[in-house]
Design a protein around this motif. Structure first.
Motif, mmCIF file in Angstrom:
data_model
loop_
_atom_site.group_PDB
_atom_site.id
_atom_site.type_symbol
_atom_site.label_atom_id
_atom_site.label_comp_id
_atom_site.label_asym_id
_atom_site.label_seq_id
_atom_site.Cartn_x
_atom_site.Cartn_y
_atom_site.Cartn_z
ATOM 1 N N PRO A 1 0.824 -1.204 0.000
ATOM 2 C CA PRO A 1 0.000 0.000 0.000
ATOM 3 C C PRO A 1 0.863 1.261 0.000
ATOM 4 N N LYS A 2 0.362 2.299 -0.661
ATOM 5 C CA LYS A 2 1.011 3.612 -0.620
ATOM 6 C C LYS A 2 0.362 4.381 0.517
ATOM 7 N N THR A 3 1.151 4.787 1.496
ATOM 8 C CA THR A 3 0.605 5.411 2.693
ATOM 9 C C THR A 3 1.258 6.761 2.944
ATOM 10 N N GLY A 4 0.582 7.580 3.725
ATOM 11 C CA GLY A 4 1.139 8.873 4.080
ATOM 12 C C GLY A 4 0.146 9.696 4.862
ATOM 13 N N GLY A 5 0.469 10.972 5.022
ATOM 14 C CA GLY A 5 -0.386 11.886 5.762
ATOM 15 C C GLY A 5 -0.155 11.792 7.253
ATOM 16 N N ASN A 6 -0.819 12.649 7.975
ATOM 17 C CA ASN A 6 -0.756 12.677 9.435
ATOM 18 C C ASN A 6 -2.170 12.573 9.983
ATOM 19 N N PRO A 7 -2.327 11.818 11.106
ATOM 20 C CA PRO A 7 -3.670 11.667 11.673
ATOM 21 C C PRO A 7 -4.285 13.031 11.947
ATOM 22 N N PRO A 8 -5.550 13.230 11.696
ATOM 23 C CA PRO A 8 -6.513 12.246 11.202
ATOM 24 C C PRO A 8 -6.602 12.214 9.674
ATOM 25 N N LEU A 9 -5.665 12.856 8.985
ATOM 26 C CA LEU A 9 -5.716 12.930 7.526
ATOM 27 C C LEU A 9 -4.780 11.924 6.859
ATOM 28 N N ASN A 10 -4.472 10.833 7.556
ATOM 29 C CA ASN A 10 -3.608 9.813 6.966
ATOM 30 C C ASN A 10 -4.399 8.982 5.956
#
Length: 123
Positions: free
Chosen positions: A15-24
């Motif tokens: 999976p391609k993942t990223g962002g910071n909670p809550p916008l992950n």
């Protein structure tokens, strides 16, 4: 109206993942294999590739536990968005995965339950 999908397929890549909670986020593709008989009775196989996008806690679970080749159960809904590629306007359809279960993981019992479901039912 009801917009709800239930899919079981294999992840085609990490999976391609990223962002910071809550916008992950987590983006991945699953392969769905369909077997059928053609008009001559021969068994044929067709594979559909479905793009999945997950956010929040669901994305956390996917990024930590899911890997290429895993058999996954997705509960979600269809979303579409307009894109413009080199001046060509197109509509992209994908699935927002509200709930993801990894069905064949050796760490299956370590994976937390993902119950951040949204009601997709009509009022």
């Amino acid at each position: 109206m009801l917009n709800k999908l239930l899919l079981i397929g294999r992840m085609t890549a990490e999976p391609k993942t990223g962002g910071n909670p809550p916008l992950n986020y987590a983006f991945f593709t699953i392969a769905l294999n369909n077997k059928y008989r053609d008009k001559n009775g021969a068994v044929q196989e067709h594979t559909e590739y479905i793009n999945i996008s997950c956010f929040g806690k669901t994305a956390d679970i996917v990024s930590e536990y899911a890997t290429k080749g895993d058999l996954v159960f997705i509960e979600g809904n269809i979303v579409s968005r307009n894109i413009n590629t080199n001046g060509i306007k197109m509509q992209k359809i994908e699935v927002h995965g509200n709930k993801v279960r990894i069905l064949n993981s050796p760490r299956r019992n370590d994976i937390p339950e993902n119950n951040n479901m949204q009601d997709d039912y009509p009022d």
